[in-house]
Write an enzyme that holds these catalytic residues in place. Structure first.
Site, mmCIF file in Angstrom:
data_model
loop_
_atom_site.group_PDB
_atom_site.id
_atom_site.type_symbol
_atom_site.label_atom_id
_atom_site.label_comp_id
_atom_site.label_asym_id
_atom_site.label_seq_id
_atom_site.Cartn_x
_atom_site.Cartn_y
_atom_site.Cartn_z
ATOM 1 C CG ASP A 1 -1.821 1.147 1.345
ATOM 2 O OD1 ASP A 1 -2.431 1.500 0.321
ATOM 3 O OD2 ASP A 1 -1.902 1.738 2.439
ATOM 4 C CG ASP B 1 -1.659 7.608 0.746
ATOM 5 O OD1 ASP B 1 -0.539 7.867 0.258
ATOM 6 O OD2 ASP B 1 -2.725 7.957 0.216
#
Length: 360
Positions: free
Chosen positions: A11, A13
């Site tokens: 991922d 953020d």
């Protein structure tokens, strides 16, 4: 044929970069790397992993989140990683929203379907790292391991260095709980993480002997037992051996890469001769004896019973011979000798399976 390629899906953020309170990294001054992400990725890179970013960016390209607001910090982030020798094989972005999700939005796997069809990928080693439950669900949907980073917003989890250690070093660990009407035991072993043993069984001398196994065996050992010592010591000693043997067997796994065999330990005037094989075939042979009924609070008749039970649950072949005058020394020499033999046998000695049978 070339080796299969492990992929680490990550991922963005909250995983590679810290997520601000408004959940949008849309300016350079909001760009901050997550702690230890660079050394962790370098360790994974050097071990052969490739990296693919998979990120949900709600409404990207709309007036609320213009593309250029995303691109400037995104390019700066990639430049920082590139400057450190970290290259991302792919950057996959879903722009749908939670209110109107697309099949490509995590935990959906639409974005990575080309990878799913790629037979060159090692899915047994591939993994996903994220900071949300949707990232773990994404990993589950792909059938790979998922690691959730600890963040202030989303609570408990792990950290980047632990993830790299888990994936690259592949620590051989096990935790076994054995509960019967006679004993309640929890034992944990870490064959690649030696530490001070922590043992509590209610039998002081037995605790001391179990600690010898961990200390001189070179592996982490914690063992706690509550048992029916008001009856006698038999159930505690036997069940601790069975639980420990089970934990060792689980931690060893398929035993690929182990040295397998362990071979003599003096304890003052006593001499223990030990031959050990992680054969998968339980067998215990003992030569020698003890003149005292007890050493401390441990009946000496239970010494051989301990090792026989350990062999039965651990799939170990053990030939043990003891000679000497002092029973304390003789018992301790047995435990230390077996520990040193285990230390040799469980050590990593390459990556091959040490058996012509193809299985241990």
């Amino acid at each position: 044929m070339s080796a299969l390629q492990p992929i680490l899906f990550v991922d963005r953020d909250g995983t590679l970069i810290k997520e601000p309170q408004d959940h949008q990294v849309d300016r350079l001054d909001k760009l901050r790397l997550v702690e230890d992400v660079i050394p962790a990725l370098l360790k994974l890179r050097d071990a052969g992993w490739q990296f693919v970013i998979v990120t949900n960016q709600d409404g990207l390209g709309t007036d609320a989140f213009p593309q250029e607001d995303f691109d400037v910090p995104q390019h700066a982030m990639l430049d920082v990683f590139e400057s450190q020798g970290i290259h991302f094989r792919d950057v996959l972005v879903d722009v749908s929203t939670a209110a109107d999700p697309a099949p490509t939005r995590k935990p959906g796997t639409g974005l990575v379907m080309p990878y799913v069809r790629d037979r060159r990928i090692d899915w047994t080693r591939s993994a996903m790292v994220g900071d949300r439950d949707t990232d773990i669900a994404f990993a589950d949907n792909l059938g790979i391991r998922g690691f959730k980073l600890a963040t202030a917003e989303f609570g408990e989890g792990t950290d980047w260095l632990s993830i790299a250690h888990e994936l690259v070093d592949a620590p051989r660990t096990a935790r076994v709980e054995r509960n019967t009407a006679e004993t309640r035991i929890v034992v944990s072993v870490d064959l690649d993480g030696p530490s001070e043993p922590a043992v509590s069984t209610g039998l002081g001398f037995f605790d001391h002997m179990l600690a010898q196994l961990g200390k001189h065996g070179g592996f982490g050992l914690t063992l706690a037992c509550k048992g029916d010592l008001h009856v006698d010591e038999h159930h505690v000693v036997e069940d601790c051996a069975l639980a420990l043997g089970q934990a060792l067997a689980q931690a060893l796994g398929d035993k690929r890469g182990v040295a397998r065999y362990g071979f003599l330990l003096p304890m003052d005037e006593a001499l223990a001769s030990v031959a050990l094989d992680l054969s998968g075939r339980p067998c215990f042979t003992f030569r020698g004896g003890f003149s005292r009924e007890r050493v401390g609070d441990l009946p000496t008749e239970l010494v051989t019973h301990f090792f026989r039970s350990l062999c039965e649950s651990g799939g170990i072949t053990l030939n043990l011979k003891i000679e000497g005058d002092n029973d304390h020394h003789k018992v301790e020499a047995c435990f230390k000798g077996v520990a040193r033999a285990l230390r040799i046998a469980i050590s990593r000695d390459g990556c091959d399976l040490p058996s012509t049978k193809g299985v241990l």
